[in-house]
Design an enzyme around this catalytic site. Structure first.
Site, mmCIF file in Angstrom:
data_model
loop_
_atom_site.group_PDB
_atom_site.id
_atom_site.type_symbol
_atom_site.label_atom_id
_atom_site.label_comp_id
_atom_site.label_asym_id
_atom_site.label_seq_id
_atom_site.Cartn_x
_atom_site.Cartn_y
_atom_site.Cartn_z
ATOM 1 N N GLY A 15 0.780 -1.234 0.000
ATOM 2 C CA GLY A 15 0.000 0.000 0.000
ATOM 3 C C GLY A 15 0.809 1.281 0.000
ATOM 4 O O GLY A 15 0.287 2.345 0.336
ATOM 5 N N SER A 16 2.081 1.216 -0.443
ATOM 6 C CA SER A 16 2.888 2.447 -0.375
ATOM 7 C C SER A 16 2.418 3.493 -1.389
ATOM 8 O O SER A 16 2.511 4.696 -1.126
ATOM 9 C CB SER A 16 4.373 2.139 -0.552
ATOM 10 O OG SER A 16 4.679 1.760 -1.871
ATOM 11 N N ASN A 17 1.914 3.056 -2.537
ATOM 12 C CA ASN A 17 1.368 4.043 -3.485
ATOM 13 C C ASN A 17 0.103 4.687 -2.930
ATOM 14 O O ASN A 17 -0.120 5.892 -3.096
ATOM 15 C CB ASN A 17 1.095 3.394 -4.843
ATOM 16 C CG ASN A 17 2.349 3.333 -5.690
ATOM 17 O OD1 ASN A 17 2.809 4.329 -6.205
ATOM 18 N ND2 ASN A 17 2.936 2.141 -5.797
ATOM 19 N N LYS B 179 -5.094 -8.811 -8.875
ATOM 20 C CA LYS B 179 -6.156 -9.584 -9.529
ATOM 21 C C LYS B 179 -6.627 -8.858 -10.769
ATOM 22 O O LYS B 179 -6.504 -7.637 -10.877
ATOM 23 C CB LYS B 179 -7.342 -9.745 -8.564
ATOM 24 C CG LYS B 179 -7.005 -10.538 -7.327
ATOM 25 C CD LYS B 179 -6.946 -12.001 -7.654
ATOM 26 C CE LYS B 179 -6.450 -12.814 -6.483
ATOM 27 N NZ LYS B 179 -6.252 -14.213 -6.777
ATOM 28 N N ASN C 186 -3.882 2.545 -13.416
ATOM 29 C CA ASN C 186 -2.989 1.619 -12.729
ATOM 30 C C ASN C 186 -1.581 2.199 -12.776
ATOM 31 O O ASN C 186 -1.263 3.009 -13.651
ATOM 32 C CB ASN C 186 -3.012 0.268 -13.455
ATOM 33 C CG ASN C 186 -2.103 -0.757 -12.807
ATOM 34 O OD1 ASN C 186 -2.082 -0.900 -11.578
ATOM 35 N ND2 ASN C 186 -1.339 -1.477 -13.612
ATOM 36 N N HIS D 218 2.440 0.975 -13.056
ATOM 37 C CA HIS D 218 3.277 -0.173 -13.404
ATOM 38 C C HIS D 218 4.745 0.243 -13.266
ATOM 39 O O HIS D 218 5.126 1.323 -13.719
ATOM 40 C CB HIS D 218 2.978 -0.605 -14.843
ATOM 41 C CG HIS D 218 3.731 -1.846 -15.235
ATOM 42 N ND1 HIS D 218 3.315 -3.102 -14.849
ATOM 43 C CD2 HIS D 218 4.865 -2.011 -15.947
ATOM 44 C CE1 HIS D 218 4.177 -3.996 -15.310
ATOM 45 N NE2 HIS D 218 5.121 -3.371 -15.988
ATOM 46 N N ASP E 74 -1.760 -4.210 -18.657
ATOM 47 C CA ASP E 74 -0.728 -3.200 -18.930
ATOM 48 C C ASP E 74 -0.813 -2.632 -20.346
ATOM 49 O O ASP E 74 0.202 -2.362 -20.982
ATOM 50 C CB ASP E 74 0.687 -3.805 -18.726
ATOM 51 C CG ASP E 74 0.877 -4.355 -17.328
ATOM 52 O OD1 ASP E 74 0.275 -3.804 -16.399
ATOM 53 O OD2 ASP E 74 1.645 -5.327 -17.174
ATOM 54 N N GLU F 247 7.291 6.243 -8.621
ATOM 55 C CA GLU F 247 5.871 5.845 -8.577
ATOM 56 C C GLU F 247 5.117 6.768 -7.619
ATOM 57 O O GLU F 247 4.019 7.242 -7.925
ATOM 58 C CB GLU F 247 5.733 4.400 -8.090
ATOM 59 C CG GLU F 247 6.240 3.359 -9.063
ATOM 60 C CD GLU F 247 5.969 1.946 -8.565
ATOM 61 O OE1 GLU F 247 4.867 1.680 -8.063
ATOM 62 O OE2 GLU F 247 6.875 1.095 -8.691
HETATM 63 C C1 GRF Z 1 4.152 -1.146 -7.204
HETATM 64 O O1 GRF Z 1 5.472 -1.377 -7.589
HETATM 65 C C2 GRF Z 1 3.284 -0.961 -8.420
HETATM 66 O O2 GRF Z 1 3.963 -0.407 -9.503
HETATM 67 C C3 GRF Z 1 2.885 -2.366 -8.758
HETATM 68 O O3 GRF Z 1 2.740 -3.016 -7.515
HETATM 69 C C4 GRF Z 1 3.531 -2.358 -6.531
HETATM 70 C C5 GRF Z 1 2.618 -1.984 -5.427
HETATM 71 O O4 GRF Z 1 3.290 -1.461 -4.316
HETATM 72 N N1 GRF Z 1 1.695 -2.374 -9.595
HETATM 73 P P1 GRF Z 1 2.474 -0.780 -3.138
HETATM 74 O O5 GRF Z 1 1.453 -1.809 -2.627
HETATM 75 O O6 GRF Z 1 1.809 0.449 -3.671
HETATM 76 O O7 GRF Z 1 3.489 -0.475 -2.090
#
Ligand code: GRF
Length: 204
Positions: free
Chosen positions: A12-14, A92, A108, A110, A151, A180
């Site tokens: 969940g870092s994003n 998923k 999304n 990537h 993607d 990201e």
């Molecule tokens: C990230 O590297 C994102 O690009 C990919 O999955 C990872 C998720 O990381 N789709 P987080 O859960 O957001 O930390």
């Protein structure tokens, strides 16, 4: 106002980067209305709970078939007033009817410069292993619109990072993750400001 549902499976870092951008007022016009995870143990659900945000564990395994699962996802999105979906580490496939109902309103992130290093098997550390194996001098991160193929949808934002001699997949992953966390909030800001044109979602 973008009323966003965030879908994720892991750390969940994003999602945290998006939340921090909202808290520091860098994302006016963006509200998180729901967090969904297929994984009851995920960091993303912990973050949502800690921040008092509506969250749900929703997994296909809880339902008799994909159709019933899709109905539940759509009903939850509607109940929370979500008009936009951000996938943040969601492992998923998004059900087809959800993609159709939120056409051009699902994005999304990537960890590579799509269309390079995307598609089947290209997730997590595998992406960075493949970049190093190919001897690429640069890699990066991509925010893209989600369509029926992995993607594949239109690119919204990309940012490069250098690949250095001696990089391991883990070191490269950390360097990519930093960008990201920059570009995901930036991409959402573009949508919220109406700077990206998308057709109205189909009726559902
Ligand atoms: C990230 O590297 C994102 O690009 C990919 O999955 C990872 C998720 O990381 N789709 P987080 O859960 O957001 O930390």
């Amino acid at each position: 106002m973008l009323n966003i549902a965030v879908f994720g499976s892991g750390r969940g870092s994003n999602f945290q980067a998006i939340l921090s951008a909202i808290e520091t007022r860098k994302l006016p016009g963006v509200r998180i209305v729901l967090v969904v995870s297929n994984n009851s143990d995920s960091g993303i659900l912990d973050i949502a709970r800690r921040n008092g945000l509506p969250s749900m564990h929703l997994s296909e395994r809880q339902f008799p078939d994909e159709n019933a699962f899709t109905d539940a996802v759509l009903a939850s999105l509607a109940r929370h007033g979500a008009d936009f979906i951000a996938l943040a580490g969601y492992m998923k496939r998004v059900p087809q009817r959800v993609i159709a109902a939120y056409r051009n309103r699902i994005i999304n992130i990537h960890p590579a410069l799509l269309p390079k290093f995307g598609g089947k098997g290209m997730y997590g550390i595998h992406v960075h292993e493949a970049v190093l194996a190919a001897g690429e001098p640069v890699t990066g991160a991509t925010v893209h619109v989600v369509d029926e193929d992995y993607d594949h949808g239109a690119v919204v934002l990309q940012r490069q990072v250098p690949v250095y001699p001696g990089d391991t997949p883990e070191i490269l992953a950390a360097r990519v993750l930093e960008v990201e966390h920059q570009i995901y909030p930036e991409a959402l800001a573009l949508f919220a400001a109406g700077k990206i044109r998308v057709p109205a979602p189909l009726q559902h």
